[in-house]
Design a protein around this motif. Structure first.
Motif, PDB file in Angstrom:
ATOM      1  N   VAL A  60     -20.359   2.331  33.825  1.00  0.00           N
ATOM      2  CA  VAL A  60     -19.314   1.147  33.879  1.00  0.00           C
ATOM      3  C   VAL A  60     -17.935   1.509  33.756  1.00  0.00           C
ATOM      4  N   ILE A  61     -17.707   2.479  32.669  1.00  0.00           N
ATOM      5  CA  ILE A  61     -16.223   2.847  32.405  1.00  0.00           C
ATOM      6  C   ILE A  61     -15.750   3.514  33.753  1.00  0.00           C
ATOM      7  N   ASN A  62     -16.385   4.299  34.490  1.00  0.00           N
ATOM      8  CA  ASN A  62     -16.024   4.824  35.724  1.00  0.00           C
ATOM      9  C   ASN A  62     -15.968   3.710  36.681  1.00  0.00           C
ATOM     10  N   GLU A  63     -16.656   2.749  36.701  1.00  0.00           N
ATOM     11  CA  GLU A  63     -16.375   1.801  37.781  1.00  0.00           C
ATOM     12  C   GLU A  63     -14.974   0.889  37.270  1.00  0.00           C
ATOM     13  N   ALA A  64     -14.823   0.784  36.206  1.00  0.00           N
ATOM     14  CA  ALA A  64     -13.724   0.051  35.841  1.00  0.00           C
ATOM     15  C   ALA A  64     -12.382   0.719  36.004  1.00  0.00           C
ATOM     16  N   LYS A  65     -12.489   2.061  35.811  1.00  0.00           N
ATOM     17  CA  LYS A  65     -11.289   2.953  35.895  1.00  0.00           C
ATOM     18  C   LYS A  65     -11.082   2.899  37.243  1.00  0.00           C
ATOM     19  N   GLU A  66     -11.856   2.961  38.211  1.00  0.00           N
ATOM     20  CA  GLU A  66     -11.759   3.258  39.625  1.00  0.00           C
ATOM     21  C   GLU A  66     -11.378   2.033  40.413  1.00  0.00           C
ATOM     22  N   ALA A  67     -11.578   0.789  39.809  1.00  0.00           N
ATOM     23  CA  ALA A  67     -11.266  -0.470  40.194  1.00  0.00           C
ATOM     24  C   ALA A  67      -9.837  -0.939  39.762  1.00  0.00           C
TER      25      ALA A  67
ATOM     26  N   LEU B 180      -2.107  -0.750  31.043  1.00  0.00           N
ATOM     27  CA  LEU B 180      -2.537   0.183  30.365  1.00  0.00           C
ATOM     28  C   LEU B 180      -3.603   1.203  31.213  1.00  0.00           C
ATOM     29  N   GLY B 181      -4.275   0.534  31.817  1.00  0.00           N
ATOM     30  CA  GLY B 181      -5.510   0.859  32.443  1.00  0.00           C
ATOM     31  C   GLY B 181      -6.720   0.097  32.181  1.00  0.00           C
ATOM     32  N   VAL B 182      -7.852   0.670  31.356  1.00  0.00           N
ATOM     33  CA  VAL B 182      -9.024   0.029  30.941  1.00  0.00           C
ATOM     34  C   VAL B 182      -8.818  -0.161  29.540  1.00  0.00           C
TER      35      VAL B 182
ATOM     36  N   THR C 183     -14.306   7.036  21.915  1.00  0.00           N
ATOM     37  CA  THR C 183     -13.827   8.458  22.198  1.00  0.00           C
ATOM     38  C   THR C 183     -13.567   8.525  23.510  1.00  0.00           C
ATOM     39  N   HIS C 184     -14.047   7.564  24.263  1.00  0.00           N
ATOM     40  CA  HIS C 184     -14.293   7.783  25.958  1.00  0.00           C
ATOM     41  C   HIS C 184     -12.652   8.210  26.462  1.00  0.00           C
ATOM     42  N   PRO C 185     -12.591   9.229  27.340  1.00  0.00           N
ATOM     43  CA  PRO C 185     -11.276   9.597  27.641  1.00  0.00           C
ATOM     44  C   PRO C 185     -10.586   8.475  28.724  1.00  0.00           C
TER      45      PRO C 185
ATOM     46  N   LYS D 203     -11.275   7.607  14.642  1.00  0.00           N
ATOM     47  CA  LYS D 203     -11.993   8.459  16.038  1.00  0.00           C
ATOM     48  C   LYS D 203     -11.262   8.226  17.292  1.00  0.00           C
ATOM     49  N   SER D 204     -10.544   7.265  17.628  1.00  0.00           N
ATOM     50  CA  SER D 204      -9.827   7.215  19.007  1.00  0.00           C
ATOM     51  C   SER D 204      -8.842   8.336  18.960  1.00  0.00           C
ATOM     52  N   LYS D 205      -8.553   8.501  20.068  1.00  0.00           N
ATOM     53  CA  LYS D 205      -7.526   9.757  20.668  1.00  0.00           C
ATOM     54  C   LYS D 205      -6.172   9.368  21.330  1.00  0.00           C
ATOM     55  N   MET D 206      -5.505   9.245  20.524  1.00  0.00           N
ATOM     56  CA  MET D 206      -3.975   9.021  20.818  1.00  0.00           C
ATOM     57  C   MET D 206      -3.809   7.898  22.050  1.00  0.00           C
ATOM     58  N   ILE D 207      -4.427   6.552  21.581  1.00  0.00           N
ATOM     59  CA  ILE D 207      -4.441   5.666  22.475  1.00  0.00           C
ATOM     60  C   ILE D 207      -3.819   4.448  21.546  1.00  0.00           C
TER      61      ILE D 207
END
Ligand code: G3H
Length: 465
Positions: free
Chosen positions: A36-43, A135-137, A210-212, A232-236
Protein backbone atom coordinates in the motif's frame (compact mmCIF):
# COMPACT_ATOMS: atom_id res chain seq x y z
CA UNK A 1 -22.11 -5.43 12.80
CA UNK A 2 -19.49 -3.92 10.53
CA UNK A 3 -17.39 -6.48 8.71
CA UNK A 4 -14.80 -4.83 6.54
CA UNK A 5 -13.18 -7.83 4.88
CA UNK A 6 -13.15 -11.56 5.27
CA UNK A 7 -9.43 -12.19 5.62
CA UNK A 8 -8.28 -14.98 7.85
CA UNK A 9 -5.97 -12.70 9.73
CA UNK A 10 -8.62 -10.72 11.53
CA UNK A 11 -9.33 -9.38 14.97
CA UNK A 12 -12.74 -9.06 16.54
CA UNK A 13 -13.66 -5.62 17.82
CA UNK A 14 -15.94 -5.30 20.83
CA UNK A 15 -17.90 -2.35 22.14
CA UNK A 16 -16.14 -0.48 24.92
CA UNK A 17 -18.34 -2.22 27.48
CA UNK A 18 -17.09 -5.52 26.10
CA UNK A 19 -20.62 -6.82 25.69
CA UNK A 20 -21.10 -6.71 21.96
CA UNK A 21 -18.93 -7.69 19.06
CA UNK A 22 -19.28 -4.74 16.68
CA UNK A 23 -16.99 -5.77 13.87
CA UNK A 24 -13.73 -7.27 12.74
CA UNK A 25 -10.57 -5.63 11.52
CA UNK A 26 -7.92 -7.00 9.29
CA UNK A 27 -4.45 -7.54 10.75
CA UNK A 28 -2.15 -6.62 7.90
CA UNK A 29 1.37 -7.95 7.69
CA UNK A 30 4.49 -6.11 6.53
CA UNK A 31 4.18 -7.29 2.95
CA UNK A 32 0.69 -5.85 2.64
CA UNK A 33 1.85 -2.59 4.21
CA UNK A 34 4.75 -2.45 1.76
CA UNK A 35 2.30 -2.79 -1.12
CA UNK A 36 0.00 0.00 0.00
CA UNK A 37 2.89 2.38 0.65
CA UNK A 38 4.23 1.70 -2.84
CA UNK A 39 0.80 2.32 -4.36
CA UNK A 40 0.48 5.62 -2.49
CA UNK A 41 3.94 6.73 -3.53
CA UNK A 42 3.30 5.98 -7.18
CA UNK A 43 -0.08 7.68 -7.28
CA UNK A 44 0.89 10.87 -5.44
CA UNK A 45 2.30 12.87 -8.42
CA UNK A 46 -0.96 12.32 -10.30
CA UNK A 47 -2.98 13.56 -7.34
CA UNK A 48 -0.80 16.70 -7.13
CA UNK A 49 -1.30 17.29 -10.83
CA UNK A 50 -5.07 17.60 -10.33
CA UNK A 51 -6.19 21.24 -10.09
CA UNK A 52 -6.31 22.49 -6.52
CA UNK A 53 -9.94 23.54 -6.73
CA UNK A 54 -10.80 19.99 -7.86
CA UNK A 55 -8.95 18.51 -4.88
CA UNK A 56 -11.00 20.91 -2.74
CA UNK A 57 -14.19 19.63 -4.37
CA UNK A 58 -13.33 16.08 -3.32
CA UNK A 59 -13.00 17.30 0.25
CA UNK A 60 -16.34 19.13 0.16
CA UNK A 61 -17.94 16.00 -1.26
CA UNK A 62 -16.32 14.02 1.56
CA UNK A 63 -17.90 16.38 4.08
CA UNK A 64 -21.30 15.85 2.40
CA UNK A 65 -20.84 12.07 2.57
CA UNK A 66 -19.98 12.24 6.26
CA UNK A 67 -23.16 14.19 6.94
CA UNK A 68 -25.19 11.68 4.98
CA UNK A 69 -23.74 8.87 7.07
CA UNK A 70 -23.64 10.80 10.33
CA UNK A 71 -26.01 8.55 12.24
CA UNK A 72 -24.13 5.36 11.41
CA UNK A 73 -20.71 6.87 12.05
CA UNK A 74 -21.74 8.48 15.35
CA UNK A 75 -23.30 5.22 16.55
CA UNK A 76 -20.06 3.39 15.77
CA UNK A 77 -17.91 6.00 17.53
CA UNK A 78 -20.18 5.77 20.55
CA UNK A 79 -19.99 1.99 20.79
CA UNK A 80 -16.37 1.61 19.83
CA UNK A 81 -14.77 4.22 22.06
CA UNK A 82 -17.53 4.72 24.63
CA UNK A 83 -18.45 8.30 23.84
CA UNK A 84 -21.96 9.54 24.66
CA UNK A 85 -24.05 9.66 21.50
CA UNK A 86 -24.46 13.47 21.61
CA UNK A 87 -20.67 13.93 21.73
CA UNK A 88 -20.21 11.32 19.01
CA UNK A 89 -22.59 13.24 16.75
CA UNK A 90 -20.78 16.47 17.58
CA UNK A 91 -17.52 14.82 16.55
CA UNK A 92 -18.91 14.03 13.11
CA UNK A 93 -20.31 17.54 12.58
CA UNK A 94 -17.11 19.15 13.86
CA UNK A 95 -15.21 17.03 11.35
CA UNK A 96 -17.46 18.13 8.50
CA UNK A 97 -16.83 21.79 9.39
CA UNK A 98 -13.11 21.14 9.70
CA UNK A 99 -12.82 19.44 6.32
CA UNK A 100 -14.68 22.30 4.61
CA UNK A 101 -12.42 24.88 6.28
CA UNK A 102 -9.32 22.94 5.25
CA UNK A 103 -10.54 22.75 1.64
CA UNK A 104 -11.04 26.52 1.59
CA UNK A 105 -7.81 27.35 3.38
CA UNK A 106 -5.87 25.13 0.99
CA UNK A 107 -7.24 27.12 -1.92
CA UNK A 108 -5.99 30.34 -0.31
CA UNK A 109 -2.37 29.22 0.01
CA UNK A 110 -0.78 31.28 -2.73
CA UNK A 111 2.92 31.09 -1.96
CA UNK A 112 5.08 34.19 -1.69
CA UNK A 113 7.12 36.57 -3.77
CA UNK A 114 10.35 38.15 -2.46
CA UNK A 115 12.22 41.02 -4.03
CA UNK A 116 16.02 40.79 -4.22
CA UNK A 117 16.63 44.46 -3.46
CA UNK A 118 15.30 44.25 0.10
CA UNK A 119 18.63 42.66 1.12
CA UNK A 120 21.75 44.84 1.27
CA UNK A 121 23.69 44.44 -1.97
CA UNK A 122 20.74 42.69 -3.64
CA UNK A 123 19.14 43.87 -6.84
CA UNK A 124 15.73 44.51 -8.34
CA UNK A 125 16.61 42.08 -11.10
CA UNK A 126 16.40 39.12 -8.72
CA UNK A 127 12.98 37.92 -7.63
CA UNK A 128 12.12 34.75 -5.72
CA UNK A 129 8.82 33.03 -6.34
CA UNK A 130 8.11 30.68 -3.47
CA UNK A 131 5.64 27.89 -4.03
CA UNK A 132 4.51 25.21 -1.57
CA UNK A 133 5.05 21.65 -2.70
CA UNK A 134 3.65 18.50 -1.10
CA UNK A 135 6.10 16.34 0.83
CA UNK A 136 4.92 13.08 -0.76
CA UNK A 137 3.38 10.31 1.36
CA UNK A 138 2.08 11.34 4.78
CA UNK A 139 1.70 8.71 7.50
CA UNK A 140 -1.28 9.77 9.64
CA UNK A 141 -1.68 7.93 12.95
CA UNK A 142 -4.78 8.79 14.95
CA UNK A 143 -5.79 8.09 18.57
CA UNK A 144 -8.86 6.34 20.00
CA UNK A 145 -10.44 9.38 21.60
CA UNK A 146 -11.39 11.23 18.40
CA UNK A 147 -11.27 8.39 15.88
CA UNK A 148 -12.89 10.49 13.16
CA UNK A 149 -12.01 14.09 13.94
CA UNK A 150 -8.33 13.65 14.71
CA UNK A 151 -7.93 11.38 11.68
CA UNK A 152 -9.53 13.93 9.36
CA UNK A 153 -7.47 16.73 10.89
CA UNK A 154 -4.43 14.97 9.41
CA UNK A 155 -5.86 13.42 6.23
CA UNK A 156 -7.63 16.52 4.86
CA UNK A 157 -4.64 18.93 4.99
CA UNK A 158 -2.44 16.24 3.48
CA UNK A 159 -4.84 15.76 0.57
CA UNK A 160 -5.56 19.40 -0.15
CA UNK A 161 -1.84 20.11 -0.42
CA UNK A 162 -1.32 17.26 -2.92
CA UNK A 163 0.07 14.51 -0.70
CA UNK A 164 -0.92 10.85 -0.61
CA UNK A 165 -1.89 9.41 2.77
CA UNK A 166 -1.23 6.19 4.62
CA UNK A 167 -3.70 6.19 7.50
CA UNK A 168 -3.19 4.02 10.58
CA UNK A 169 -6.12 4.32 13.01
CA UNK A 170 -5.85 3.37 16.68
CA UNK A 171 -6.93 -0.26 17.19
CA UNK A 172 -9.99 0.75 19.25
CA UNK A 173 -11.35 3.35 16.85
CA UNK A 174 -10.53 1.54 13.62
CA UNK A 175 -14.15 0.81 12.70
CA UNK A 176 -15.10 4.48 13.02
CA UNK A 177 -12.01 5.46 11.04
CA UNK A 178 -12.83 2.97 8.31
CA UNK A 179 -16.37 4.32 7.97
CA UNK A 180 -14.89 7.78 7.56
CA UNK A 181 -12.60 6.50 4.80
CA UNK A 182 -15.52 4.71 3.14
CA UNK A 183 -17.26 8.10 2.95
CA UNK A 184 -14.13 9.59 1.38
CA UNK A 185 -13.90 6.83 -1.22
CA UNK A 186 -17.57 7.44 -2.12
CA UNK A 187 -16.43 10.76 -3.62
CA UNK A 188 -14.58 8.94 -6.38
CA UNK A 189 -11.16 10.06 -5.17
CA UNK A 190 -8.44 7.76 -6.57
CA UNK A 191 -8.29 5.04 -3.89
CA UNK A 192 -4.49 4.68 -4.18
CA UNK A 193 -4.18 8.16 -2.67
CA UNK A 194 -5.71 7.23 0.66
CA UNK A 195 -4.48 3.92 2.02
CA UNK A 196 -5.64 2.51 5.32
CA UNK A 197 -3.40 0.25 7.30
CA UNK A 198 -4.82 -1.81 10.14
CA UNK A 199 -2.98 -4.24 12.32
CA UNK A 200 -0.89 -4.74 15.39
CA UNK A 201 1.57 -2.03 16.33
CA UNK A 202 4.04 -4.72 17.33
CA UNK A 203 3.95 -6.22 13.82
CA UNK A 204 3.75 -3.17 11.56
CA UNK A 205 4.42 -0.11 13.75
CA UNK A 206 8.19 0.16 13.34
CA UNK A 207 7.95 -0.96 9.73
CA UNK A 208 5.64 1.97 9.00
CA UNK A 209 7.50 4.72 10.82
CA UNK A 210 10.88 3.72 9.42
CA UNK A 211 9.74 3.05 5.86
CA UNK A 212 11.88 5.01 3.35
CA UNK A 213 8.85 5.96 1.25
CA UNK A 214 7.09 7.70 4.13
CA UNK A 215 7.92 11.41 3.82
CA UNK A 216 6.30 12.82 6.94
CA UNK A 217 4.58 11.50 10.06
CA UNK A 218 1.72 13.16 11.88
CA UNK A 219 0.78 11.36 15.08
CA UNK A 220 -1.59 11.94 17.98
CA UNK A 221 -1.30 9.64 20.98
CA UNK A 222 0.73 9.01 24.09
CA UNK A 223 3.99 10.80 24.85
CA UNK A 224 5.75 7.43 25.14
CA UNK A 225 4.77 6.37 21.62
CA UNK A 226 5.49 9.85 20.26
CA UNK A 227 8.98 9.76 21.71
CA UNK A 228 9.56 6.28 20.30
CA UNK A 229 8.50 7.49 16.84
CA UNK A 230 10.81 10.48 17.06
CA UNK A 231 13.72 8.20 17.93
CA UNK A 232 13.02 5.73 15.13
CA UNK A 233 11.94 7.90 12.20
CA UNK A 234 14.70 8.81 9.81
CA UNK A 235 15.23 12.48 9.00
CA UNK A 236 11.66 13.25 8.00
CA UNK A 237 9.40 15.97 9.41
CA UNK A 238 7.25 15.01 12.38
CA UNK A 239 4.20 16.57 13.95
CA UNK A 240 3.37 15.04 17.31
CA UNK A 241 0.38 15.80 19.50
CA UNK A 242 0.97 13.99 22.78
CA UNK A 243 0.01 14.01 26.44
CA UNK A 244 -0.74 16.85 28.78
CA UNK A 245 -1.09 17.81 32.41
CA UNK A 246 -2.94 21.07 31.88
CA UNK A 247 -3.42 23.14 35.03
CA UNK A 248 -6.30 25.46 35.85
CA UNK A 249 -4.73 28.33 37.77
CA UNK A 250 -7.31 30.04 39.97
CA UNK A 251 -6.26 33.39 41.43
CA UNK A 252 -7.82 35.12 44.46
CA UNK A 253 -9.97 37.48 42.42
CA UNK A 254 -11.40 34.80 40.06
CA UNK A 255 -15.10 34.41 39.40
CA UNK A 256 -15.33 31.08 41.21
CA UNK A 257 -18.66 30.01 39.70
CA UNK A 258 -17.32 30.51 36.19
CA UNK A 259 -14.02 28.82 37.08
CA UNK A 260 -15.73 25.78 38.63
CA UNK A 261 -18.07 25.33 35.68
CA UNK A 262 -15.22 25.53 33.18
CA UNK A 263 -12.93 23.32 35.24
CA UNK A 264 -15.48 20.55 35.63
CA UNK A 265 -16.38 20.62 31.96
CA UNK A 266 -12.68 20.73 31.02
CA UNK A 267 -11.70 17.93 33.38
CA UNK A 268 -14.55 15.46 32.98
CA UNK A 269 -15.96 15.63 29.44
CA UNK A 270 -15.49 12.23 27.78
CA UNK A 271 -14.41 10.99 31.21
CA UNK A 272 -11.18 13.01 31.06
CA UNK A 273 -9.86 11.03 28.08
CA UNK A 274 -8.60 14.11 26.25
CA UNK A 275 -5.05 15.38 25.95
CA UNK A 276 -6.37 18.87 26.67
CA UNK A 277 -8.42 17.93 29.74
CA UNK A 278 -7.79 20.02 32.84
CA UNK A 279 -5.71 17.60 34.88
CA UNK A 280 -4.92 19.62 37.99
CA UNK A 281 -6.12 22.76 39.75
CA UNK A 282 -3.76 25.24 41.38
CA UNK A 283 -5.87 27.44 43.62
CA UNK A 284 -4.89 30.24 45.95
CA UNK A 285 -5.29 29.08 49.55
CA UNK A 286 -7.63 31.95 50.45
CA UNK A 287 -10.33 30.88 47.97
CA UNK A 288 -9.68 27.13 47.95
CA UNK A 289 -12.56 26.12 50.28
CA UNK A 290 -15.08 28.07 48.22
CA UNK A 291 -13.76 26.73 44.92
CA UNK A 292 -13.77 23.10 46.08
CA UNK A 293 -17.38 23.50 47.21
CA UNK A 294 -18.57 24.78 43.80
CA UNK A 295 -16.49 22.26 41.89
CA UNK A 296 -18.12 19.48 43.91
CA UNK A 297 -21.60 20.91 43.19
CA UNK A 298 -20.80 20.86 39.47
CA UNK A 299 -19.42 17.32 39.62
CA UNK A 300 -22.61 16.18 41.34
CA UNK A 301 -24.50 17.26 38.20
CA UNK A 302 -22.48 15.00 35.87
CA UNK A 303 -24.32 12.04 34.40
CA UNK A 304 -22.65 8.68 34.97
CA UNK A 305 -23.53 5.62 32.91
CA UNK A 306 -23.23 4.03 29.52
CA UNK A 307 -22.52 5.67 26.17
CA UNK A 308 -25.96 4.66 24.91
CA UNK A 309 -27.47 6.48 27.89
CA UNK A 310 -25.59 9.54 26.62
CA UNK A 311 -23.75 9.90 29.93
CA UNK A 312 -20.76 12.21 30.30
CA UNK A 313 -18.87 9.77 32.49
CA UNK A 314 -18.70 6.40 30.75
CA UNK A 315 -16.48 3.31 31.06
CA UNK A 316 -12.86 4.00 30.16
CA UNK A 317 -11.39 2.62 26.96
CA UNK A 318 -10.02 -0.54 28.61
CA UNK A 319 -9.22 -2.22 31.91
CA UNK A 320 -5.57 -1.18 31.81
CA UNK A 321 -6.61 2.47 31.60
CA UNK A 322 -9.07 2.10 34.50
CA UNK A 323 -6.48 0.28 36.63
CA UNK A 324 -3.98 3.08 36.05
CA UNK A 325 -6.38 5.82 37.12
CA UNK A 326 -7.34 3.83 40.20
CA UNK A 327 -3.67 3.37 41.03
CA UNK A 328 -3.11 7.15 40.94
CA UNK A 329 -6.14 7.79 43.15
CA UNK A 330 -5.04 5.14 45.68
CA UNK A 331 -1.51 6.55 45.79
CA UNK A 332 -2.81 10.06 46.51
CA UNK A 333 -5.21 8.93 49.25
CA UNK A 334 -2.52 6.80 50.85
CA UNK A 335 -0.28 9.86 50.98
CA UNK A 336 -2.96 12.07 52.58
CA UNK A 337 -5.17 13.52 49.82
CA UNK A 338 -8.81 14.09 50.77
CA UNK A 339 -11.38 12.39 48.51
CA UNK A 340 -14.28 14.86 48.22
CA UNK A 341 -16.46 12.91 45.81
CA UNK A 342 -16.17 9.79 43.65
CA UNK A 343 -13.48 7.19 44.24
CA UNK A 344 -15.86 4.46 43.21
CA UNK A 345 -15.39 1.90 40.45
CA UNK A 346 -17.81 -0.42 38.64
CA UNK A 347 -15.86 -2.44 36.07
CA UNK A 348 -14.11 0.13 33.89
CA UNK A 349 -16.56 2.86 34.91
CA UNK A 350 -14.84 5.21 37.32
CA UNK A 351 -17.01 7.77 39.06
CA UNK A 352 -15.76 11.36 38.74
CA UNK A 353 -13.30 11.85 41.55
CA UNK A 354 -12.21 15.07 43.22
CA UNK A 355 -9.13 14.94 45.41
CA UNK A 356 -8.35 17.88 47.69
CA UNK A 357 -5.11 18.68 49.54
CA UNK A 358 -2.97 17.05 46.89
CA UNK A 359 0.73 17.64 47.40
CA UNK A 360 3.80 17.44 45.20
CA UNK A 361 4.86 14.00 46.48
CA UNK A 362 1.73 12.41 45.02
CA UNK A 363 1.86 10.91 41.53
CA UNK A 364 -1.46 12.52 40.59
CA UNK A 365 0.19 15.95 40.87
CA UNK A 366 2.43 15.11 37.89
CA UNK A 367 1.21 12.05 35.96
CA UNK A 368 -1.46 12.13 33.29
CA UNK A 369 -4.39 9.91 34.33
CA UNK A 370 -6.46 10.13 31.10
CA UNK A 371 -9.51 9.47 33.23
CA UNK A 372 -12.06 11.18 35.47
CA UNK A 373 -9.99 12.39 38.40
CA UNK A 374 -9.15 15.96 39.35
CA UNK A 375 -6.51 16.89 41.96
CA UNK A 376 -6.65 20.21 43.83
CA UNK A 377 -3.34 21.71 44.91
CA UNK A 378 -3.68 24.60 47.36
CA UNK A 379 -0.85 27.05 46.73
CA UNK A 380 0.13 30.39 48.24
CA UNK A 381 1.52 32.44 45.41
CA UNK A 382 1.52 32.94 41.68
CA UNK A 383 5.25 32.13 41.66
CA UNK A 384 4.48 28.69 43.05
CA UNK A 385 1.76 28.17 40.42
CA UNK A 386 4.22 29.07 37.66
CA UNK A 387 6.82 26.73 39.16
CA UNK A 388 4.37 23.81 39.41
CA UNK A 389 3.25 24.39 35.82
CA UNK A 390 6.76 24.57 34.43
CA UNK A 391 8.14 21.68 36.49
CA UNK A 392 5.82 19.34 34.60
CA UNK A 393 7.27 17.20 31.84
CA UNK A 394 4.25 18.29 29.77
CA UNK A 395 3.47 21.68 28.26
CA UNK A 396 0.23 21.58 26.33
CA UNK A 397 -2.11 24.27 27.67
CA UNK A 398 -2.99 26.12 30.88
CA UNK A 399 -6.08 28.02 32.02
CA UNK A 400 -5.86 31.15 34.16
CA UNK A 401 -8.92 32.36 36.03
CA UNK A 402 -8.80 36.00 37.19
CA UNK A 403 -10.65 39.26 36.54
CA UNK A 404 -7.33 41.01 35.96
CA UNK A 405 -6.52 40.44 32.29
CA UNK A 406 -3.18 42.23 32.47
CA UNK A 407 -2.07 40.01 35.33
CA UNK A 408 -3.25 36.95 33.41
CA UNK A 409 -1.20 37.90 30.35
CA UNK A 410 1.91 38.55 32.43
CA UNK A 411 1.49 35.25 34.25
CA UNK A 412 0.65 33.37 31.06
CA UNK A 413 3.80 34.64 29.38
CA UNK A 414 5.84 32.87 32.05
CA UNK A 415 4.21 29.47 31.46
CA UNK A 416 6.05 26.99 29.26
CA UNK A 417 2.96 25.71 27.43
CA UNK A 418 1.61 25.89 23.88
CA UNK A 419 -1.58 27.86 24.67
CA UNK A 420 -2.94 29.81 27.61
CA UNK A 421 -6.71 30.13 28.02
CA UNK A 422 -8.02 33.12 29.94
CA UNK A 423 -11.12 32.41 32.02
CA UNK A 424 -12.01 29.27 30.11
CA UNK A 425 -11.16 25.58 30.06
CA UNK A 426 -8.26 24.21 28.07
CA UNK A 427 -9.27 22.84 24.67
CA UNK A 428 -8.04 22.44 21.09
CA UNK A 429 -10.87 24.20 19.27
CA UNK A 430 -11.81 26.22 17.39
CA UNK A 431 -9.94 23.88 15.13
CA UNK A 432 -8.28 26.52 12.94
CA UNK A 433 -6.34 27.98 15.89
CA UNK A 434 -2.69 26.88 16.13
CA UNK A 435 -2.38 23.87 18.43
CA UNK A 436 1.04 23.34 19.96
CA UNK A 437 2.63 21.35 22.75
CA UNK A 438 5.98 22.02 24.37
CA UNK A 439 8.25 19.43 26.02
CA UNK A 440 6.66 15.94 26.09
CA UNK A 441 3.34 17.37 24.86
CA UNK A 442 4.38 17.59 21.27
CA UNK A 443 6.43 18.68 18.36
CA UNK A 444 5.49 21.05 15.56
CA UNK A 445 2.13 22.74 15.21
CA UNK A 446 -1.36 21.83 14.06
CA UNK A 447 -4.43 23.93 13.29
CA UNK A 448 -5.60 24.24 9.72
CA UNK A 449 -2.96 26.53 8.20
CA UNK A 450 -0.17 25.17 10.38
CA UNK A 451 -1.10 21.60 9.45
CA UNK A 452 -1.02 22.37 5.74
CA UNK A 453 2.32 24.12 6.17
CA UNK A 454 3.70 21.11 8.03
CA UNK A 455 2.90 18.87 5.06
CA UNK A 456 4.46 21.08 2.39
CA UNK A 457 7.86 22.52 1.72
CA UNK A 458 8.92 25.75 0.05
CA UNK A 459 10.06 25.49 -3.55
CA UNK A 460 11.98 28.55 -4.61
CA UNK A 461 12.22 29.73 -8.22
CA UNK A 462 14.66 32.59 -8.59
CA UNK A 463 13.98 34.86 -11.56
CA UNK A 464 17.12 36.65 -12.75
CA UNK A 465 15.73 39.38 -14.97
O1 G3H B 1 -6.99 14.50 22.96
C1 G3H B 1 -6.54 15.39 22.23
C2 G3H B 1 -7.44 16.26 21.47
O2 G3H B 1 -6.71 17.01 20.52
C3 G3H B 1 -8.24 17.17 22.34
O3 G3H B 1 -9.17 17.87 21.61
O4 G3H B 1 -9.64 19.76 23.19
O5 G3H B 1 -11.17 19.25 21.31
O6 G3H B 1 -11.04 17.71 23.25
P1 G3H B 1 -10.31 18.67 22.38
Amino acid sequence: MISITAFTNEKEVYSVTGEEQIGTIRLMDQEEVENVINEAKEAQPYWYSIDLYKRAEFLHEWADQLLENQEKIAATISKEVGKGITSANKEVVRTVDLIRYIAEEGCRMHGELMKGDSFKGGSTSKIAMIDQEPLGVILAISPFNYPVNLAASKIAPALISGNAVVFKPASQGTLSGLLMIEALLETGIPPEIVQTVTGKGSEIGDFLVTHPKIDMITFTGSSATGQAISLKSKMIPLVLELGGKDPAIVLKDADLDLAAKQIVSGAFSYSGQRCTAIKRVFVHDEVADDLVKVIKENIDQLSIGLPEEDATITPLIDTKAANFVEELIDDAIRKGATPIVGNKREGNLLHPTLLDNVTSDMRIAWEEPFGPVLPILRLNSEEEMIEYTNDSEYGLQASIFTKDVQKAILLGSKLNVGSVQLNAKTERGPDHFPFIGTKKSGLGAQGVRRSIESMTRDKVFVLNL
